[in-house]
Structures are given as C-alpha cells and as structure tokens.
Design a protein around this motif. Structure first.
Motif, short mmCIF file in Angstrom:
data_model
loop_
_atom_site.label_atom_id
_atom_site.label_comp_id
_atom_site.label_asym_id
_atom_site.label_seq_id
_atom_site.Cartn_x
_atom_site.Cartn_y
_atom_site.Cartn_z
N LYS A 216 16.52 56.16 2.23
CA LYS A 216 17.71 55.68 1.53
C LYS A 216 18.19 54.31 2.01
N GLU A 217 17.28 53.45 2.44
CA GLU A 217 17.71 52.12 2.90
C GLU A 217 18.54 51.39 1.86
N GLY A 218 18.17 51.53 0.60
CA GLY A 218 18.86 50.80 -0.46
C GLY A 218 20.29 51.23 -0.67
N GLN A 219 20.66 52.42 -0.18
CA GLN A 219 22.02 52.92 -0.36
C GLN A 219 22.90 52.65 0.85
N MET A 220 22.31 52.15 1.94
CA MET A 220 23.06 51.98 3.18
C MET A 220 23.37 50.51 3.44
N TYR A 221 24.58 50.24 3.95
CA TYR A 221 24.94 48.89 4.35
C TYR A 221 24.34 48.61 5.73
N HIS A 222 23.68 47.46 5.85
CA HIS A 222 22.89 47.16 7.04
C HIS A 222 23.39 45.88 7.70
N MET A 230 25.87 51.09 8.59
CA MET A 230 27.16 51.74 8.38
C MET A 230 26.89 53.17 7.91
N VAL A 231 27.65 54.13 8.43
CA VAL A 231 27.35 55.53 8.12
C VAL A 231 27.66 55.85 6.66
N PRO A 232 26.72 56.52 5.97
CA PRO A 232 27.00 57.00 4.61
C PRO A 232 27.75 58.32 4.63
N THR A 233 27.77 58.97 5.79
CA THR A 233 28.44 60.25 6.00
C THR A 233 28.48 60.52 7.50
N THR A 260 35.28 60.29 9.19
CA THR A 260 34.86 58.89 9.22
C THR A 260 35.08 58.27 7.85
N PRO A 261 35.32 56.96 7.81
CA PRO A 261 35.08 56.25 6.55
C PRO A 261 33.58 56.27 6.29
N CYS A 262 33.20 56.28 5.03
CA CYS A 262 31.78 56.32 4.66
C CYS A 262 31.48 55.14 3.75
N PHE A 263 30.25 54.64 3.85
CA PHE A 263 29.88 53.42 3.12
C PHE A 263 28.57 53.66 2.38
N ARG A 264 28.59 53.46 1.06
CA ARG A 264 27.39 53.68 0.25
C ARG A 264 27.29 52.64 -0.85
N ARG A 265 26.09 52.11 -1.02
CA ARG A 265 25.81 51.25 -2.17
C ARG A 265 25.43 52.15 -3.33
N GLU A 266 26.39 52.60 -4.10
CA GLU A 266 26.09 53.48 -5.23
C GLU A 266 25.43 52.68 -6.34
N TYR A 270 28.49 52.09 -15.74
CA TYR A 270 29.74 51.71 -16.38
C TYR A 270 30.38 52.93 -17.04
N GLY A 271 31.65 52.78 -17.42
CA GLY A 271 32.34 53.83 -18.14
C GLY A 271 33.21 54.67 -17.23
N LYS A 272 33.69 55.81 -17.77
CA LYS A 272 34.65 56.63 -17.05
C LYS A 272 34.06 57.27 -15.80
N ASP A 273 32.73 57.40 -15.74
CA ASP A 273 32.10 58.01 -14.57
C ASP A 273 32.38 57.24 -13.30
N VAL A 274 32.66 55.95 -13.40
CA VAL A 274 32.90 55.15 -12.20
C VAL A 274 34.30 54.53 -12.19
N ARG A 275 35.18 54.95 -13.10
CA ARG A 275 36.55 54.43 -13.12
C ARG A 275 37.32 54.93 -11.91
N GLY A 276 38.23 54.12 -11.42
CA GLY A 276 39.14 54.56 -10.38
C GLY A 276 38.44 55.05 -9.13
N LEU A 277 38.73 56.28 -8.75
CA LEU A 277 38.20 56.88 -7.53
C LEU A 277 36.91 57.66 -7.76
N ASN A 278 36.41 57.65 -8.98
CA ASN A 278 35.25 58.48 -9.30
C ASN A 278 34.00 58.09 -8.50
N ARG A 279 33.87 56.81 -8.21
CA ARG A 279 32.71 56.37 -7.41
C ARG A 279 33.11 55.12 -6.63
N LEU A 280 33.00 55.20 -5.31
CA LEU A 280 33.42 54.11 -4.44
C LEU A 280 32.30 53.71 -3.49
N HIS A 281 32.41 52.50 -2.95
CA HIS A 281 31.49 52.05 -1.91
C HIS A 281 32.00 52.38 -0.51
#
Length: 423
Positions: A216-222, A230-233, A260-266, A270-281
């Motif tokens: 999962k290198e592509g999803q982790m901040y390096h 940075m920890v994803p979890t 912990t705070p968690c960091f992910r490159r999701e 687009y659309g409601k699936d990622v609006r607001g708090l639905n998906r965060l980095h």
C-alpha cells in the motif's frame, strides 16, 4: 506472510483458498516451491562444504606438528578452495532467498472457512442490524450543510491551509471530536485494553510487519528524507510493539488501545461519496489490537465484535454488521467484520469500523512468537479493530440527531462534551 512449510506441503490448498479472494496464486506458488527446493539444496551443499572446510582446517595443525609439511600445504590449499566454494554457495543462497522473499510477500492471507464467496461489497453478508433508523422528514440536511450552518467544521479553511480532505474543527465541533476520542478510549480501557500513545510516523520495517508494505505504498504519506511513513491506522505502530518478541503462555491475552490521527491518500472520486466527512486524508481513529494464542483468536474476534457493537449501541445510532466476502477483503485479513452506520440524511450506509483476525499472517512477518506448554516456539495470532473511526461517526451523529436545526447529543456522550445540544 504465508509460511514456506504451508506452501511446500499444501500448495493446492493455498491456491484454492486464495481463489476465494479472487487471487490467482498458481504461478507464484509454483515459482516459490521451485526456489524453495533450490534453497534447500544450496543450504545442504553449503553445510557440507563448511563442515569439510572445518575438518580440513583442524587437520593442518596436526600435520605440521607431525612434520608432514607437504600434506599440511595440500590441506591449506583445499581449505582455500573450500572457502571460495562456500562463498559462492552463500552468495547463491542469498540471491535465492531474496527472490523467494520477493515472491512470498506477493501472496495475500488465506481467508478462513467462514468467509463467504463474492466479488464486491454487494456480496457481503449482513449478520446483524440494530437501532431504529430515524425519520428525519424532508427538511433534513446532510452533515456538511449542518456543519457550515452551525459553524463547527470548516472544509474550505482546511483546503486553504492544506488541501481537500483536511477539515478544520471549530468550537463545539472540536469539542465533539475530543469527547468521542475520550469516550472510545474509556470504553476500551474499561474492557481491559491497555492504553498506549504510539508514534504517528513509522519506519519501513513497521510498515512491512503489519502488511502495509510493500502492498500500500501509494496510499501512505512518505517522508522521503527520513524514510518514515505517516500511520494510516494505529494498528501499525501498536502491533509493531510486538515485533521480534517471544511471549510466554502467561503473557496472553495482549490487549491494547490507542488514539492516533491517521493519514491516507484515498483514491480520487467525486460526488456525495466523498462530500464532507465521508472520505478524508487526515482523520482521527481509536484502535484496539490483540495478540492471542492460535486456539483463542476466534473467541477473541467474537469478543471484539461484541465490544465494538456495545459502543455503537451506547451512541444509539442505527448500525449493521457485515461479514466481508472474499472479493472485498483486505490483503492481510483472514476474516473481517465491517460496522456501518446509517446516514439518514444521505440515505446510505457508512463504514465506521473493520474488525479483523489476521491469524499468523502478520505474526510471521513480525517474527512474533510464543513458547507453548511443551517449550515449542509457535507463531501468535494478531487481531485489530476500529473502535471507532471518527469522521463517519460524526457525520451520522450530526445527521441522525438533528432536530429543528439543532444537534441533540447522545446521552452517553454528554459527560464528555459538557453540553447537550449544538445550536
């Protein structure tokens, strides 16, 4: 990581089980076993060569004392040749081991027998539902509109400071975050989990130990300069507390919890699936981790699922528990239960927790073992679960608990928030 013993003794079993995850393992398994045969042959040759080298070296002194200089010189020449040969065999063995290691980490964990067939989220099995879905009426607002109206979360300010997916919590919104974190941690510690505060950056060995690397290198901040991630979890640093550890039977169970705070490159969408708090980095999450003897891990999994359910019930939010099908499971999991909350304003289910048993898969990578009652060294089983991830809990709480433009705080949270209403 699967063991070479399993791959060598039951290759078809591995291939068939990974087919449940829709992973075609045949070619990789065949290559691994061919390399394993070569590895054992090289090791046998190397052992014989080193034994002969030791034997010849021991003879040199005796031959010199006996005045047999020519024989002693011949023995020295043979030792020199054997050293060259053993060095070549060691180099070949090292290259073989690198190739073997590179292939073994490509294989996911085997799903356990309870994992249902299926290819995607639609094939997951609902095992339980709880709490009534509220009827909010036609004027109900989604959480991003509520947050803006009540001035408790500022998504635009987060974009200015950092970028999309990094919200700023304000006033009662910030207090609600802190309240939920403390509430979740207290629920966990009351259930016997030891609270720890781990680093939020980990090294490469830690990422490998829990299976985030090299998958999962592509999803982790390096952080390139230091080669930290940075920890994803919190699963990653907490489980790695046990890396290279040999436990005693009296040490079980090991139960830990961490915020912990968690960091992910999701992945972008687009659309409601990622609006607001639905998906965060960046988001906050409280995690529970357990290390168990193999015979106890599935009872521990049931306890963890029941524990997470008890927390959701205290909040009174509508939920369902899913057993994930083979096609929707993670790379490292043997079985996973997802918890979802129903977002009444959005009309959809939102995942807020995954509770998983990894059996010995992570433990093999971590070299996490224990000595059994007979003194034999065995691999442990590892488990973890979100208890809970905050963003979608907050989203659902804001939406489902709205009344006349206000947010009515669930009773269990009020001692932590210090207020009953957000208005």
């Amino acid at each position: 990581m699967l063991t070479l013993k399993l791959l060598r003794e039951n290759p078809q079993f591995v291939i068939d089980k990974l087919a449940v995850k829709h992973f075609d393992a045949r070619e990789i398994v065949e290559k691994i076993n061919a390399l394993d045969v070569e590895r054992r042959s090289l090791q046998g040759e190397l052992d014989n060569c080193l034994a002969e080298q030791k034997k010849k070296a021991a003879m040199i002194g005796s031959l010199m004392k006996a005045g047999q200089k020519d024989e002693a010189q011949a023995a020295k020449d043979e030792v020199a040749e054997l050293k060259v040969k053993s060095a070549a065999l060691q180099a070949a063995s090292d290259e073989n081991q690198k190739a073997l290691d590179a292939l073994v980490v490509l294989l996911p964990n085997l799903p356990c027998d309870m994992v249902p067939e299926g290819t995607c989220a639609e094939d997951n099995v609902v095992v339980k539902m709880g709490n009534e879905i509220p009827d909010l009426g036609e004027n109900a607002l989604p959480h991003w509109e509520l947050a803006k109206k009540l001035d408790i979360i500022d998504f635009d300010l987060g974009v200015k400071i950092t970028g999309a997916g990094f919200p700023v919590y304000k006033g009662k919104g910030a207090k609600l975050q802190r309240a939920l974190i403390n509430f979740f941690l207290d629920c966990n510690t009351e259930a016997g989990y030891l609270e720890v505060e781990p680093p939020v950056m980990v090294n490469e060995a830690s990422g490998f130990g829990t299976g985030q690397l090299p998958d999962k290198e592509g999803q982790m901040y390096h952080a390139n300069l230091d080669n930290f991630y940075m920890v994803p979890t919190a699963e990653v640093p907490v489980t790695n507390i046990f890396r290279d550890v040999i436990l005693k039977e009296s040490d079980f169970p090991q139960k830990m919890t961490a915020y912990t705070p968690c960091f992910r490159r999701e992945a972008g969408s687009y659309g409601k699936d990622v609006r607001g708090l639905n998906r965060l980095h960046q988001f906050d999450k409280v995690e529970i981790v357990r290390v168990e003897k193999p015979q106890d891990s599935y009872a521990a999994l049931d306890e963890m699922v029941a524990h997470v359910e008890s927390i959701v019930n205290k909040l009174g939010l509508p939920y369902r528990i899913l057993r994930l099908c083979g096609g929707d499971m993670s790379f490292t999991s043997a079985i996973t239960y997802d918890f979802e909350l129903y977002s009444a304003a959005q009309g959809r289910w939102l995942e807020i927790s995954s509770v998983s048993n990894f059996e010995s898969y992570q433990a093999n990578r971590l070299k996490l073992r224990y000595k059994d009652s007979e003194g034999k060294t065995q691999l442990c089983h590892t488990l973890n679960g979100s208890s809970l991830a905050l963003p979608r809990v907050v989203a659902t709480l804001l939406e489902n608990c709205q009344k006349d433009g206000k947010i009515i705080i669930p009773e269990a949270l009020r001692p932590y928030t210090g207020f009953d209403v957000i208005d």
